[in-house]
Design an enzyme around this catalytic site. Structure first.
Site, PDB file in Angstrom:
ATOM      1  N   HIS A 194      45.020  35.586  33.003  1.00  7.86           N
ATOM      2  CA  HIS A 194      44.817  34.419  32.125  1.00  7.86           C
ATOM      3  C   HIS A 194      46.130  33.650  31.995  1.00  7.86           C
ATOM      4  CE1 HIS A 194      40.768  35.061  30.693  1.00  7.86           C
ATOM      5  NE2 HIS A 194      41.020  36.248  30.176  1.00  7.86           N
TER       6      HIS A 194
ATOM      7  N   HIS B  45      44.827  41.957  33.325  1.00  7.28           N
ATOM      8  CA  HIS B  45      43.813  40.987  32.909  1.00  7.28           C
ATOM      9  C   HIS B  45      44.462  39.792  32.208  1.00  7.28           C
ATOM     10  CE1 HIS B  45      39.657  39.951  31.446  1.00  7.28           C
ATOM     11  NE2 HIS B  45      40.369  39.352  30.496  1.00  7.28           N
ATOM     12  N   GLU B  46      45.251  40.078  31.199  1.00  7.01           N
ATOM     13  CA  GLU B  46      45.857  38.986  30.425  1.00  7.01           C
ATOM     14  C   GLU B  46      46.911  38.246  31.252  1.00  7.01           C
ATOM     15  OE1 GLU B  46      44.316  38.122  27.735  1.00  7.01           O
ATOM     16  OE2 GLU B  46      43.137  39.959  27.576  1.00  7.01           O
TER      17      GLU B  46
ATOM     18  N   GLU C 243      37.579  33.357  32.665  1.00 12.53           N
ATOM     19  CA  GLU C 243      37.456  34.809  32.823  1.00 12.53           C
ATOM     20  C   GLU C 243      37.552  35.212  34.303  1.00 12.53           C
ATOM     21  OE1 GLU C 243      37.839  36.533  30.324  1.00 12.53           O
ATOM     22  OE2 GLU C 243      37.117  38.554  30.768  1.00 12.53           O
TER      23      GLU C 243
HETATM   24 CO    CO Z   1      39.606  37.633  29.345  1.00 15.96          CO
END
Ligand code: CO
Length: 510
Positions: free
Chosen positions: A277, A273-274, A303
Site C-alpha cells: 500500500h 502488505h502495508e 488492495e
Molecule cells: Co490492505
C-alpha cells in the site's frame, strides 16, 4: 484531435479556481490522516476525548468547504465545456463530481442520524460479540439496513440499491458483474479446496509458532520493507493493533505492522502488505499533490497493490530462497531445522478456519463471498436479520466444510456491518483478482522475475508498478486502469490459474 496533456490547466480560470478550493480541502483532509495515524500509534490514552473533538471539528470544516455550491457551479461549467481540459483536469472533475454528489445528496438530518445509529451499533456489536449474543446486535441491524437503502435512494441507482452501496468502494461495480465474478470464483475455489484436502499433504507449520522476540521482528520488518522498495525518506513504520496505511501525501506515507511473540507470519506479511500500500501511494506523481487524485481509483485496486507484494511476491518460494537465510541469522535457534521449501509451504498452508482475518490465500475468498451474498440479500430484501446466523452457518458448511460453534466466531466477527459499511467486503476479493491479473502481465514483461527475486532484486518490480499503476493515482478509473495495464477488463480466470498452479505444486496435484 486534442492532444492529451498530463498536467492541470492552470491557465483556465475555472480550473484555477477549482484547484484552489480542492487544494484547501485536500490539505486539510491530509491533516486528518496524520491525526488518525497518531491516535493509533503514539497518542497517550487520555488524549482520546480531545482528539475525537479535534477531528470532528476538522471534518466539519472540510465538509463545509467541500459542499460549497461554488464547487457545483464550477463542475457543471467544466462538464458543459470541457474542450480545453487535460487528462488530469478531466479526472479531477470526474472524481470531485462523484464525491460532491455523494456529500450533497444526503440531507443533513440523515447524516446526523446515520452517525448516531452507527455509533450506537458499534457499541452494541462489541457487547454482542463479547457475550456471544446476536440478539443484542440484531435490533441495530434492523435499523441500519433500511437506513442504507434510504442512503441508496438519495444517491441514486439502477436496478438494485446494493449497486449504490458497492459504488462507494468500487466505482462502477454492479451486483450483476460481481455475482458473476464471485460466483465463478466460489465454484473453482471449492473444487481447488477439495483437491488440496484429498492430497493428504499437510505442510509443517510448527516453526512459525516458536518464540520470536518482537523487537527483533520489528528490526526485520524494517529491513524487508526497505529492501522491497518502501521509501523511508517518505515513510515511517511502527506498530499498531491492526496494521494500516495512511497517505497524507506521496512524500509522507506511513505504515504500521503488528507482532506476536508466538506467530512470526503476522509481522512479516502485515509488513509486506502495508509496504505494498505504501509504495503505491509513494509512487503517485507529485503533479497530483493537492488533489484527491493522489489516492487509489478504488478499494479493490488499492488492495491489489498490497496483495501483489504480500502473496504473489512475499509468499513465493523464490522470495524465501533469498530471505530465509537472512531470517536464520536473526533467529538461528528457531529456524535452524527449516528449509526454504518448508518455510514457503508453511506460510501457504491451506486450512479452512472460522475467522476471515486469519484465513489462508485460498479460503479467504470464500469468507468474503459468503459475506457478500448475505449483505446483498439483506439490502435487496431477500433475507431478514434474524436469519443471518442460520444462513451464515449453512454457507460456512457448504463452502468451507466447517460450522462455527457460536456467533462470536461466526456472523459477529467483523466490525463492518455495525459501521454501515455494506459493499466493502467484496473489494478484498477484487483486490486478489486484480492482483493476479496484473501479476500475469508483470511476469510476461519480466520472464526472469523469479531468478531475480531469488537474488533479492526487487527494484525492477517497483519500477514496473510505478510506470503502470502507482504514478497515475486516481487519474484513471479502475476499469480504465486494469484494461490499460492488462489489455482486458477484470477477469477472474487469472486468479484461478495462479492458485491452481501454485497450490497444485505445493500439494502435489499439478
Ligand atoms: Co490492505
Amino acid at each position: 484531435m486534442t492532444q492529451i496533456k498530463s498536467m492541470f490547466t492552470t491557465t483556465d480560470e475555472r480550473m484555477r479556481q477549482l484547484l484552489e478550493i480542492e487544494g484547501t480541502v485536500t490539505h486539510l483532509t491530509s491533516i486528518l490522516d496524520v491525526l488518525f495515524w497518531d491516535q493509533r500509534t503514539y497518542m497517550p490514552p487520555r488524549g482520546i476525548d480531545g482528539r475525537s473533538k479535534a477531528m470532528a471539528a476538522l471534518e466539519g470544516t472540510c465538509h463545509e468547504k467541500f459542499t460549497n455550491p461554488k464547487i457545483g457551479e464550477l463542475l457543471s461549467n467544466l462538464e458543459n465545456d470541457p474542450s480545453d481540459l487535460s487528462l488530469y483536469d478531466m479526472a479531477l472533475v470526474r472524481e470531485m463530481r462523484r464525491d460532491y454528489d455523494r456529500q450533497t445528496k444526503l440531507p443533513n438530518e440523515f447524516v446526523i442520524r446515520r452517525a448516531e445509529i452507527t455509533s450506537m451499533a458499534g457499541a452494541a456489536w462489541e457487547q454482542a460479540r463479547e457475550r456471544n449474543d446476536f440478539s443484542l446486535f440484531a435490533p441495530y441491524l434492523e435499523k441500519i439496513i433500511p437506513m442504507k437503502i434510504e442512503e441508496a435512494d438519495y444517491v441514486g441507482y439502477e436496478v438494485s440499491p446494493y449497486n449504490a452501496l458497492l459504488d462507494e468502494y468500487e466505482p462502477g461495480m454492479t451486483v450483476d458483474k460481481l455475482d458473476h465474478v464471485l460466483g465463478n470464483l466460489r465454484q473453482s475455489t471449492i473444487e481447488l479446496l477439495k483437491k488440496i484436502s484429498a492430497s493428504g499433504y499437510r505442510p509443517r507449520t510448527d516453526f512459525l509458532n516458536r518464540k520470536y522476540d518482537p523487537e527483533l521482528q520489528i528490526q526485520l520488518a524494517h529491513r524487508i520493507a526497505e529492501r522491497i522498495g518502501y521509501d523511508f525518506s517518505a515513510g515511517h513504520l511502527t506498530r499498531s493493533r491492526h496494521p494500516f496505511t495512511v497517505n497524507p501525501n506521496p512524500g509522507d506515507v506511513r505504515i504500521t505492522t503488528r507482532t506476536y511473540e508466538n506467530f512470526l507470519s503476522a509481522c512479516i506479511f502485515s509488513t509486506i502488505h502495508e509496504s505494498g500500500h505504501g509504495m503505491h501511494h509513494q509512487g503517485a506523481s507529485m503533479e497530483l499533490l493537492g488533489t484527491r487524485l493522489i489516492h487509489s481509483p478504488s478499494y479493490g485496486i488499492g488492495e491489489s497493490q498490497s496483495r501483489l507484494w504480500e502473496n504473489y511476491i512475499g509468499r513465493s518460494g523464490v522470495f524465501w530462497e533469498f530471505w530465509l537465510p537472512e531470517l536464520q541469522k536473526v533467529f538461528p535457534d528457531q529456524l535452524k531445522d527449516v528449509t526454504p521449501e518448508e518455510f514457503t509451504h508453511g506460510v501457504n498452508a491451506v486450512k479452512p478456519s472460522l475467522i476471515r482475518t486469519e484465513a489462508d490465500e485460498i479460503t479467504y475468498n470464500l469468507h468474503v463471498i459468503l459475506r457478500h451474498e448475505i449483505e446483498r440479500d439483506l439490502i435487496e430484501g431477500n433475507l431478514s436479520v434474524n436469519d443471518i446466523p442460520r444462513v451464515w452457518n449453512k454457507k460456512m458448511r457448504e463452502y468451507l466444510g466447517i460450522t462455527p460453534e457460536n456467533n462470536r466466531d461466526g456472523c459477529l466477527q467483523d466490525i463492518h456491518w455495525s459501521r454501515g459499511a455494506f459493499g466493502y467486503f467484496a473489494t478484498y476479493s477484487l483486490g486478489n483478482l486484480y492482483a493476479a491479473q496484473i501479476y500475469a502481465v508483470l511476469k510476461k514483461d519480466h520472464p526472469d522475475l523469479e531468478e531475480r527475486v531469488a537474488k533479492g532484486e526487487f527494484a525492477f518490480i517497483k519500477q514496473w508498478l510505478t510506470d503502470k499503476i502507482y504514478q497515475h493515482g486516481k487519474v484513471y478509473t479502475s476499469d480504465e486502469l486494469i484494461t490499460r495495464v492488462t489489455g482486458e477488463p477484470l477477469n477472474p480466470r487469472h486468479f484461478v490459474e495462479y492458485a491452481t498452479n501454485k497450490f497444485g505444486k505445493i500439494y502435489g496435484f499439478q
